[in-house]
Design an enzyme around this catalytic site. Structure first.
Site, PDB file in Angstrom:
ATOM      1  N   CYS A  50     -19.605  -0.329  15.996  1.00  0.00           N
ATOM      2  CA  CYS A  50     -18.901  -1.392  16.732  1.00  0.00           C
ATOM      3  C   CYS A  50     -17.424  -1.427  16.352  1.00  0.00           C
ATOM      4  O   CYS A  50     -16.555  -1.608  17.214  1.00  0.00           O
ATOM      5  CB  CYS A  50     -19.551  -2.745  16.466  1.00  0.00           C
ATOM      6  SG  CYS A  50     -21.278  -2.838  16.994  1.00  0.00           S
ATOM      7  N   ASP A  51     -17.143  -1.260  15.078  1.00  0.00           N
ATOM      8  CA  ASP A  51     -15.771  -1.207  14.581  1.00  0.00           C
ATOM      9  C   ASP A  51     -15.013  -0.065  15.264  1.00  0.00           C
ATOM     10  O   ASP A  51     -13.918  -0.263  15.799  1.00  0.00           O
ATOM     11  CB  ASP A  51     -15.808  -1.012  13.061  1.00  0.00           C
ATOM     12  CG  ASP A  51     -14.437  -0.814  12.440  1.00  0.00           C
ATOM     13  OD1 ASP A  51     -13.949  -1.744  11.790  1.00  0.00           O
ATOM     14  OD2 ASP A  51     -13.866   0.285  12.594  1.00  0.00           O
TER      15      ASP A  51
END
Length: 164
Positions: free
Chosen positions: A60-61
């Protein structure tokens, strides 16, 4: 009901499925300062909506960074939406020195997730997905990632965003 996998486990998605070509449904989410935000806040702008299960995970980062770096040269707005608390999103942005990233929280009532059909029922998180909307809020691109721990197709999403 649509089904995906998350860490190879079957997951059912709740909500109304959105299709390319349709008018994007409105939603209500919270910004990092607990202000309510809707699609109306970005009226007249093209939008790349990057949906992630949790901003605090590696995939997600990277997804958030990639879309924000690549789309920064374009007119329009990149929104990252997750079911994380607004405080967690704000902390993530601050700890990573990212001032221009727009993170929005669907934690309160999963309005976005329900309207776009991306609520993972078993986890109460949002499924990894990407929606590109033109300036009239027509959905011109949609990707629902079939395995929640995989990356979306960055090239296809960015091409759709650039070609509006």
């Amino acid at each position: 009901m649509t089904q995906i996998t998350f860490k190879n486990n079957p997951i059912h998605l709740a909500g109304s499925e959105v299709s390319e070509g349709q008018h994007a449904p409105d939603f209500k989410v919270l910004d990092n300062d607990l202000n309510e935000v809707s699609l109306e806040n970005y009226k007249g702008q093209k939008k790349l909506i990057s949906v992630v299960p949790s901003i605090d995970t590696g995939v997600c980062d990277q997804q958030t960074r990639k879309f924000n770096e690549e789309a920064a040269q374009e007119d329009g707005v990149v929104l990252t939406i997750s079911a994380d608390l607004p405080f967690a999103q704000k902390r993530w942005c601050a700890s990573n020195g990212l001032d221009n990233v727009i993170t929005l929280s669907d934690h309160k009532d999963l309005s976005f997730g329900q309207q776009y059909g991306v609520v993972m029922e078993e986890l109460r998180l949002l499924a990894r997905s990407v929606f590109v909307l033109d300036s009239n809020d027509k959905v011109v691109y949609k990707e629902l990632v079939s395995e929640g721990t995989d990356f979306p197709n960055f090239d296809a999403a960015l091409e759709a965003y650039r070609n509006i």
